[in-house]
Design an enzyme around this catalytic site. Structure first.
Site, PDB file in Angstrom:
ATOM      1  N   TYR A  52      35.315  47.789  50.397  1.00 15.10           N
ATOM      2  CA  TYR A  52      34.720  47.165  51.593  1.00 15.10           C
ATOM      3  C   TYR A  52      34.886  48.047  52.823  1.00 15.10           C
ATOM      4  O   TYR A  52      34.225  47.814  53.845  1.00 15.10           O
ATOM      5  CB  TYR A  52      35.348  45.797  51.884  1.00 15.10           C
ATOM      6  CG  TYR A  52      35.190  44.747  50.814  1.00 15.10           C
ATOM      7  CD1 TYR A  52      34.363  44.929  49.708  1.00 15.10           C
ATOM      8  CD2 TYR A  52      35.886  43.547  50.917  1.00 15.10           C
ATOM      9  CE1 TYR A  52      34.248  43.957  48.728  1.00 15.10           C
ATOM     10  CE2 TYR A  52      35.764  42.562  49.947  1.00 15.10           C
ATOM     11  CZ  TYR A  52      34.958  42.776  48.853  1.00 15.10           C
ATOM     12  OH  TYR A  52      34.854  41.803  47.894  1.00 15.10           O
TER      13      TYR A  52
ATOM     14  N   HIS B  36      38.854  45.617  40.644  1.00  9.07           N
ATOM     15  CA  HIS B  36      37.614  45.089  41.222  1.00  9.07           C
ATOM     16  C   HIS B  36      36.490  44.932  40.193  1.00  9.07           C
ATOM     17  O   HIS B  36      35.765  43.936  40.189  1.00  9.07           O
ATOM     18  CB  HIS B  36      37.153  45.992  42.362  1.00  9.07           C
ATOM     19  CG  HIS B  36      36.294  45.307  43.357  1.00  9.07           C
ATOM     20  ND1 HIS B  36      36.217  45.690  44.674  1.00  9.07           N
ATOM     21  CD2 HIS B  36      35.447  44.248  43.243  1.00  9.07           C
ATOM     22  CE1 HIS B  36      35.376  44.894  45.331  1.00  9.07           C
ATOM     23  NE2 HIS B  36      34.888  44.020  44.469  1.00  9.07           N
TER      24      HIS B  36
END
Length: 271
Positions: A44, A102
């Site tokens: 991110y 992730h």
């Protein structure tokens, strides 16, 4: 539960796609409003902004539950722990509460055991309280269980909303005693336009977003909606107070169309 899933707060604040001051403001507002579960990730590119907001808050980091996720470029032997230490530096924390893988390694370039064993070692070193997985299919979760056992997998964070209910995977995870965290629970705002949800919302004097979140919460999932607007952040918190009837839960269950939003080219073969 042996995998400590009860420690994961049910309603969290997601930060996907939030950058720079926007990420800082969302987290600062969220903590001020009462959020205690903050979700970020290396990819991110906002861990430092999240960290600044946590540091600037009047709430002690010890009162927060912070999740980050290790990206696929740090899976090789010897790379994961240094990458997590870098995340901790950006977050200005000595440890996080939960660290997730992730995505499974693209094209299985690196075996699941290689990166999950490193993640388990990070837990043993005290860098993270809990560990888990994200975007893992049944097959990949089975490989994760074989590598480190289900008791060490605190959650599988997967896309779940009324239009993608992931039932086969949900059932499997529940059978294994693995908690579920639902990301994109509002389907990027699409739930707000859905007539079935709007009708239920009117009955409860609630918003459509609150109803969609309540639907996930009532199934025992944690949810991590994101918003840049303080009023929406505040409104989402009220979802925990809404109780939907069996008929309302069934009506929303009927909206499942397998509509997947997060589906990059390196995604695993979905269930």
């Amino acid at each position: 539960m042996s995998n400590s899933t009860t420690k994961i707060p049910a309603l969290g604040l997601g930060t996907f796609r939030l950058q720079d001051q926007q990420a800082f403001d969302a987290v600062a507002n969220g903590i001020d409003l009462g959020y205690r579960h903050i979700d970020t990730a290396q990819i991110y590119k906002n861990e430092a902004d999240v960290g600044r907001a946590i540091a600037a808050s009047k709430v002690s980091p010890n009162e927060l539950f912070v999740t980050t996720k290790v990206w696929t470029d740090s899976f090789a032997e010897g790379k994961l722990i240094p990458s997590l230490k870098e995340s901790l530096h950006k977050l200005q924390l000595e440890r996080v509460n939960l660290t997730l893988i992730h995505w499974p390694s693209p094209n299985d370039e690196i075996p699941v055991a290689v990166y999950l064993e490193q993640l388990l070692e990070a837990k043993k070193q005290g860098l993270t309280e809990l560990i888990g997985i994200s975007n893992f299919t049944i097959k990949k979760t089975q490989e994760a269980i074989a590598a480190i056992s289900a008791e060490h997998i605190a959650t599988n964070q997967i896309e779940i909303h009324p239009f993608l209910q992931n039932r086969k995977l949900v059932e499997f995870l529940q059978q294994q005693g693995i908690h579920i965290t639902a990301y994109m629970p509002l389907a990027y705002g699409k739930v707000i336009q859905e007539p079935v949800i709007q009708k239920i919302a009117a009955t409860h004097n609630a918003t459509a977003a609150q109803i969609a979140l309540a639907w996930s919460l009532q199934q025992g999932f944690a949810v991590i909606p994101s918003s840049t607007k303080r009023e929406n952040l505040q409104s989402n918190l009220a979802a925990e107070k809404i109780i939907l009837s069996d008929a309302e839960m069934s009506a929303i269950a009927g909206l499942d169309s397998g509509e997947r939003i997060a589906n990059p080219g390196f995604a695993p073969t979905w269930d």
